[in-house]
Design a protein around this motif. Structure first.
Motif, PDB file in Angstrom:
ATOM      1  N   ALA A 283       0.847  -1.192   0.000  1.00 28.89           N
ATOM      2  CA  ALA A 283       0.000   0.000   0.000  1.00 28.89           C
ATOM      3  C   ALA A 283       0.882   1.241   0.000  1.00 28.89           C
ATOM      4  N   THR A 284       0.455   2.255  -0.743  1.00 28.63           N
ATOM      5  CA  THR A 284       1.176   3.523  -0.804  1.00 28.63           C
ATOM      6  C   THR A 284       0.167   4.664  -0.740  1.00 28.63           C
ATOM      7  N   THR A 285       0.643   5.826  -0.330  1.00 27.68           N
ATOM      8  CA  THR A 285      -0.221   6.998  -0.304  1.00 27.68           C
ATOM      9  C   THR A 285       0.614   8.254  -0.547  1.00 27.68           C
ATOM     10  N   SER A 286      -0.029   9.281  -1.070  1.00 24.37           N
ATOM     11  CA  SER A 286       0.617  10.563  -1.316  1.00 24.37           C
ATOM     12  C   SER A 286      -0.194  11.627  -0.595  1.00 24.37           C
ATOM     13  N   ILE A 287       0.453  12.374   0.297  1.00 24.50           N
ATOM     14  CA  ILE A 287      -0.242  13.317   1.171  1.00 24.50           C
ATOM     15  C   ILE A 287       0.265  14.743   0.925  1.00 24.50           C
ATOM     16  N   PRO A 288      -0.587  15.641   0.395  1.00 24.92           N
ATOM     17  CA  PRO A 288      -0.189  17.054   0.233  1.00 24.92           C
ATOM     18  C   PRO A 288      -0.534  17.858   1.488  1.00 24.92           C
ATOM     19  N   LEU A 289       0.418  18.608   2.005  1.00 31.35           N
ATOM     20  CA  LEU A 289       0.221  19.405   3.208  1.00 31.35           C
ATOM     21  C   LEU A 289       0.151  20.881   2.842  1.00 31.35           C
ATOM     22  N   ALA A 290      -0.913  21.556   3.278  1.00 22.75           N
ATOM     23  CA  ALA A 290      -1.072  22.973   2.981  1.00 22.75           C
ATOM     24  C   ALA A 290       0.022  23.804   3.646  1.00 22.75           C
ATOM     25  N   LEU A 291       0.341  23.453   4.876  1.00 25.12           N
ATOM     26  CA  LEU A 291       1.421  24.112   5.605  1.00 25.12           C
ATOM     27  C   LEU A 291       2.605  23.153   5.628  1.00 25.12           C
ATOM     28  N   GLY A 292       3.650  23.493   4.886  1.00 27.20           N
ATOM     29  CA  GLY A 292       4.763  22.583   4.670  1.00 27.20           C
ATOM     30  C   GLY A 292       5.474  22.179   5.947  1.00 27.20           C
ATOM     31  N   ARG A 293       6.089  21.007   5.890  1.00 28.80           N
ATOM     32  CA  ARG A 293       6.833  20.465   7.028  1.00 28.80           C
ATOM     33  C   ARG A 293       8.226  20.027   6.564  1.00 28.80           C
ATOM     34  N   PRO A 294       9.142  20.998   6.371  1.00 30.01           N
ATOM     35  CA  PRO A 294      10.496  20.633   5.938  1.00 30.01           C
ATOM     36  C   PRO A 294      11.274  19.829   6.967  1.00 30.01           C
ATOM     37  N   ASP A 295      10.747  19.736   8.200  1.00 28.62           N
ATOM     38  CA  ASP A 295      11.396  18.910   9.222  1.00 28.62           C
ATOM     39  C   ASP A 295      11.100  17.432   9.016  1.00 28.62           C
ATOM     40  N   ILE A 296      10.133  17.085   8.155  1.00 31.18           N
ATOM     41  CA  ILE A 296       9.802  15.688   7.874  1.00 31.18           C
ATOM     42  C   ILE A 296      10.623  15.221   6.685  1.00 31.18           C
ATOM     43  N   THR A 297      11.410  14.181   6.880  1.00 26.08           N
ATOM     44  CA  THR A 297      12.335  13.679   5.861  1.00 26.08           C
ATOM     45  C   THR A 297      12.097  12.187   5.633  1.00 26.08           C
ATOM     46  N   PRO A 298      12.660  11.620   4.558  1.00 29.44           N
ATOM     47  CA  PRO A 298      12.526  10.182   4.339  1.00 29.44           C
ATOM     48  C   PRO A 298      12.967   9.363   5.549  1.00 29.44           C
ATOM     49  N   GLU A 299      12.268   8.241   5.761  1.00 27.09           N
ATOM     50  CA  GLU A 299      12.457   7.306   6.872  1.00 27.09           C
ATOM     51  C   GLU A 299      11.740   7.735   8.144  1.00 27.09           C
ATOM     52  N   ARG A 300      10.995   8.833   8.105  1.00 29.36           N
ATOM     53  CA  ARG A 300      10.221   9.253   9.276  1.00 29.36           C
ATOM     54  C   ARG A 300       8.961   8.388   9.381  1.00 29.36           C
ATOM     55  N   PRO A 301       8.710   7.757  10.533  1.00 28.53           N
ATOM     56  CA  PRO A 301       7.459   7.006  10.719  1.00 28.53           C
ATOM     57  C   PRO A 301       6.275   7.971  10.806  1.00 28.53           C
ATOM     58  N   ILE A 302       5.152   7.579  10.194  1.00 26.24           N
ATOM     59  CA  ILE A 302       3.973   8.442  10.130  1.00 26.24           C
ATOM     60  C   ILE A 302       2.732   7.665  10.554  1.00 26.24           C
ATOM     61  N   THR A 303       1.860   8.325  11.313  1.00 23.76           N
ATOM     62  CA  THR A 303       0.525   7.819  11.602  1.00 23.76           C
ATOM     63  C   THR A 303      -0.491   8.761  10.963  1.00 23.76           C
ATOM     64  N   LEU A 304      -1.465   8.218  10.240  1.00 21.46           N
ATOM     65  CA  LEU A 304      -2.498   9.019   9.598  1.00 21.46           C
ATOM     66  C   LEU A 304      -3.809   8.863  10.356  1.00 21.46           C
TER      67      LEU A 304
END
Length: 340
Positions: A283-304
């Motif tokens: 499974a894959t997903t693409s999430i656009p954020l209105a207010l950017g988060r440059p502190d989030i980088t590859p390998e960061r675990p995410i909960t939706l």
């Protein structure tokens, strides 16, 4: 996250060979986009500037850009500039009506030396031996995940090959990535969720109401495998044998790797790595954020949260992050995630 209940204001800084160009570029900036990728894949930077007065010179190839992005103020946002790395200019172009300059650069962490082919081989070595040798040859300090450093490598990359190619092959063998940060050559499993210092990377929670545009989710059921099977040639018996990783969890046949490996160790390593890759790609997903988060980088675990229940139930990992500034001071992000 720190933040103030005021209208969000983004900020950025760009230097060229150590010279701060921010004030010069600010009235001309049309867009600044940065795509961060996993491991040895180079990050891409693109800057588009207004050149209506014809006063901008095209920067020569090889010049060094450094970029910082972040928020000056805003509620529930990380305040301050985030260092996004160093980049080497490899393309610059001009176009007219309206006149614009486009500068493209790639991350400078992996030096040109990584692309040079050299004759050497590793036989009956460990991951620690190989990463240590490559790091030493490139003036870096090795930092290897403790679960990988002692893994045996019967043979790796004989003949004239680049260090980048050897790192890529080693990464595929263990479903791991090599990255360079602050003078360290880091080698760690994908999804391990640890910093270079061994600390756990905190999981970031993203709610549906933080997104804009069109989030996308995809689940692939075309191929359901019951593990991964790899073959090897048993020298002692002169026969072909197989090993299976991740099987026994339901219907379906194991995915069979085409290559026949030289040893049981190599076959098992390949099967285990492929099993992890197959599991992540379900499974894959693409999430656009209105207010950017440059502190989030590859390998960061995410909960939706707030999406479909199936989507919220997954554990996610950032595979790629794109951060974009515009001339009006906006900062947005798009995250590409995969399951873990």
């Amino acid at each position: 996250m720190a933040g103030e209940k005021r209208h969000p204001i983004a900020s950025w800084r760009v230097t060229l060979d150590g010279r701060d160009l921010t004030d010069l570029m600010r009235p001309r900036l049309l867009s600044l986009s940065l795509t961060e990728k996993r491991g040895e894949e180079a990050d891409d930077l693109e800057i588009v500037l207004d050149d209506k007065d014809g006063q901008i010179e095209l920067p020569p190839a090889g010049r060094t850009l450094t970029v910082e992005m972040g928020w000056k103020q805003g509620a529930n946002l990380p305040i301050g500039l985030i260092k996004k790395g160093t980049f080497k200019v490899d393309e610059a172009s001009w176009r007219g009506n309206p006149d614009t300059i486009t500068i493209r650069a790639r991350s400078a962490d992996f030096t040109d030396a990584f692309a040079i082919r050299r004759e050497r081989s590793f036989v009956n070595a460990t991951v620690g031996d190989i990463i240590g040798a490559i790091a030493a040859d490139n003036g870096l300090t090795p930092h290897i995940d403790s679960d990988l450093t002692g893994k045996p490598i019967p043979a790796l990359g004989t003949g004239a090959r680049s260090d980048a190619a050897r790192l890529s092959e080693l990464g595929r063998r263990f479903d791991a990535v090599a990255t360079i940060k602050m003078g360290k050559l880091i080698f760690a499993p994908i999804g391990k969720g640890q910093t270079a210092g061994g600390k756990a990377i905190p999981t970031e929670t993203i709610a549906r109401n933080q997104t804009e545009g069109s989030p996308e989710y995809s689940r692939a059921e075309r191929e359901t495998y019951n593990g991964v099977e790899a073959s090897y040639h048993d020298i002692a018996t002169g026969t072909k044998k197989t090993v299976v990783a991740g099987g026994g969890n339901g219907d379906g046949k194991p995915k069979r790797l085409k290559k026949t490996y030289a040893s049981e160790t190599s076959a098992r390593q390949a099967a285990e790595a492929e099993h992890k890759r197959v599991s992540r790609s379900k499974a894959t997903t693409s999430i656009p954020l209105a207010l950017g988060r440059p502190d989030i980088t590859p390998e960061r675990p995410i909960t939706l949260t707030g999406f479909k229940s199936e989507i919220d139930a997954h554990k996610w990992l950032v595979k790629e992050a794109e951060h974009k500034m515009d001339g009006s001071g906006g900062l947005s992000s798009r995250l590409k995630l995969e399951t873990i």
